[in-house]
Scaffold this motif. Structure first.
Motif, PDB file in Angstrom:
ATOM      1  N   SER A  88       3.566 -13.064 -72.544  1.00  0.00           N
ATOM      2  CA  SER A  88       3.899 -11.880 -71.957  1.00  0.00           C
ATOM      3  C   SER A  88       3.282 -11.056 -70.737  1.00  0.00           C
ATOM      4  O   SER A  88       2.643 -11.861 -70.407  1.00  0.00           O
ATOM      5  CB  SER A  88       3.330 -10.289 -72.725  1.00  0.00           C
ATOM      6  OG  SER A  88       4.181 -10.814 -74.286  1.00  0.00           O
ATOM      7  N   TRP A  89       4.253 -10.821 -69.882  1.00  0.00           N
ATOM      8  CA  TRP A  89       4.288 -11.279 -68.046  1.00  0.00           C
ATOM      9  C   TRP A  89       5.091  -9.768 -67.886  1.00  0.00           C
ATOM     10  O   TRP A  89       5.798  -9.301 -68.227  1.00  0.00           O
ATOM     11  CB  TRP A  89       4.657 -11.471 -67.342  1.00  0.00           C
ATOM     12  CG  TRP A  89       3.742 -13.907 -67.800  1.00  0.00           C
ATOM     13  CD1 TRP A  89       4.410 -14.156 -68.690  1.00  0.00           C
ATOM     14  CD2 TRP A  89       2.561 -13.811 -67.332  1.00  0.00           C
ATOM     15  NE1 TRP A  89       3.400 -15.165 -69.148  1.00  0.00           N
ATOM     16  CE2 TRP A  89       2.311 -15.235 -68.118  1.00  0.00           C
ATOM     17  CE3 TRP A  89       1.620 -13.646 -66.316  1.00  0.00           C
ATOM     18  CZ2 TRP A  89       1.529 -16.045 -67.538  1.00  0.00           C
ATOM     19  CZ3 TRP A  89       0.877 -14.192 -66.198  1.00  0.00           C
ATOM     20  CH2 TRP A  89       0.907 -15.506 -66.652  1.00  0.00           C
ATOM     21  N   LYS A  90       4.398  -9.049 -67.453  1.00  0.00           N
ATOM     22  CA  LYS A  90       4.741  -7.490 -66.353  1.00  0.00           C
ATOM     23  C   LYS A  90       3.842  -7.865 -65.434  1.00  0.00           C
ATOM     24  O   LYS A  90       3.691  -8.344 -64.542  1.00  0.00           O
ATOM     25  CB  LYS A  90       3.870  -6.442 -67.166  1.00  0.00           C
ATOM     26  CG  LYS A  90       4.785  -4.826 -66.700  1.00  0.00           C
ATOM     27  CD  LYS A  90       4.157  -3.988 -67.933  1.00  0.00           C
ATOM     28  CE  LYS A  90       4.490  -2.377 -67.353  1.00  0.00           C
ATOM     29  NZ  LYS A  90       3.832  -1.767 -67.195  1.00  0.00           N
ATOM     30  N   LYS A 146       9.223  -6.612 -67.544  1.00  0.00           N
ATOM     31  CA  LYS A 146       8.624  -8.117 -68.563  1.00  0.00           C
ATOM     32  C   LYS A 146       9.234  -9.490 -68.814  1.00  0.00           C
ATOM     33  O   LYS A 146      10.449  -9.253 -68.678  1.00  0.00           O
ATOM     34  CB  LYS A 146       8.331  -6.983 -70.060  1.00  0.00           C
ATOM     35  CG  LYS A 146       7.589  -5.618 -69.509  1.00  0.00           C
ATOM     36  CD  LYS A 146       7.898  -5.243 -70.929  1.00  0.00           C
ATOM     37  CE  LYS A 146       7.105  -3.684 -71.042  1.00  0.00           C
ATOM     38  NZ  LYS A 146       7.046  -2.802 -72.093  1.00  0.00           N
ATOM     39  N   TYR A 163       8.922 -12.620 -71.311  1.00  0.00           N
ATOM     40  CA  TYR A 163       8.459 -13.131 -72.418  1.00  0.00           C
ATOM     41  C   TYR A 163       8.725 -14.648 -72.481  1.00  0.00           C
ATOM     42  O   TYR A 163       9.387 -15.452 -72.822  1.00  0.00           O
ATOM     43  CB  TYR A 163       8.610 -12.801 -73.368  1.00  0.00           C
ATOM     44  CG  TYR A 163       8.019 -13.235 -75.269  1.00  0.00           C
ATOM     45  CD1 TYR A 163       6.287 -13.014 -75.266  1.00  0.00           C
ATOM     46  CD2 TYR A 163       8.593 -14.328 -75.690  1.00  0.00           C
ATOM     47  CE1 TYR A 163       5.599 -13.582 -76.462  1.00  0.00           C
ATOM     48  CE2 TYR A 163       8.143 -14.847 -77.340  1.00  0.00           C
ATOM     49  CZ  TYR A 163       7.285 -14.790 -77.098  1.00  0.00           C
ATOM     50  OH  TYR A 163       6.333 -15.357 -78.777  1.00  0.00           O
TER      51      TYR A 163
END
Length: 110
Positions: free
Chosen positions: A7-9, A15, A17
């Protein structure tokens, strides 16, 4: 070493995934943008991409997002930086919106 799976933000709250990166560098996942000018409610949208597999682990990559809630497609390119035990993705993007005619093509890409 960078691993795009997970996961990245970003700074705006969007966001991403990434489910898994295969041995050829291909990956898929889902992108949930926090910002949109579309009239419909935002929905998570599928993404597909590829990363360059290299020895130092600071890979370049690219992916396409097919927005489910608008007539547009986005492409992202970037690089992963592994510094001080943290992985950071730096990206640039282009967004192509559907237009009604070829004469409106000039305003279709941001």
């Amino acid at each position: 070493q960078c691993n795009l799976a997970g996961s990245w933000k970003n700074d705006l709250g969007s966001k991403m995934y990434v489910s898994k990166v295969d041995d050829k560098g291909n990956f898929s996942g889902e992108y949930h943008t926090a910002v949109s000018s579309a009239q419909k409610p935002i929905e998570p949208s599928p993404l597909v991409g590829s990363q360059h597999l290299d020895e130092d682990g600071q890979c370049t990559f690219g992916f396409t997002v097919n927005w489910k809630f608008s007539d547009s497609t986005a492409v992202f390119v970037g690089q992963c930086f592994a510094e001080k035990g943290e992985e950071i993705l730096q990206t640039s993007w282009l967004l192509r919106e559907k237009v009604d005619s070829q004469s409106s093509n000039w305003k279709a890409t941001r």
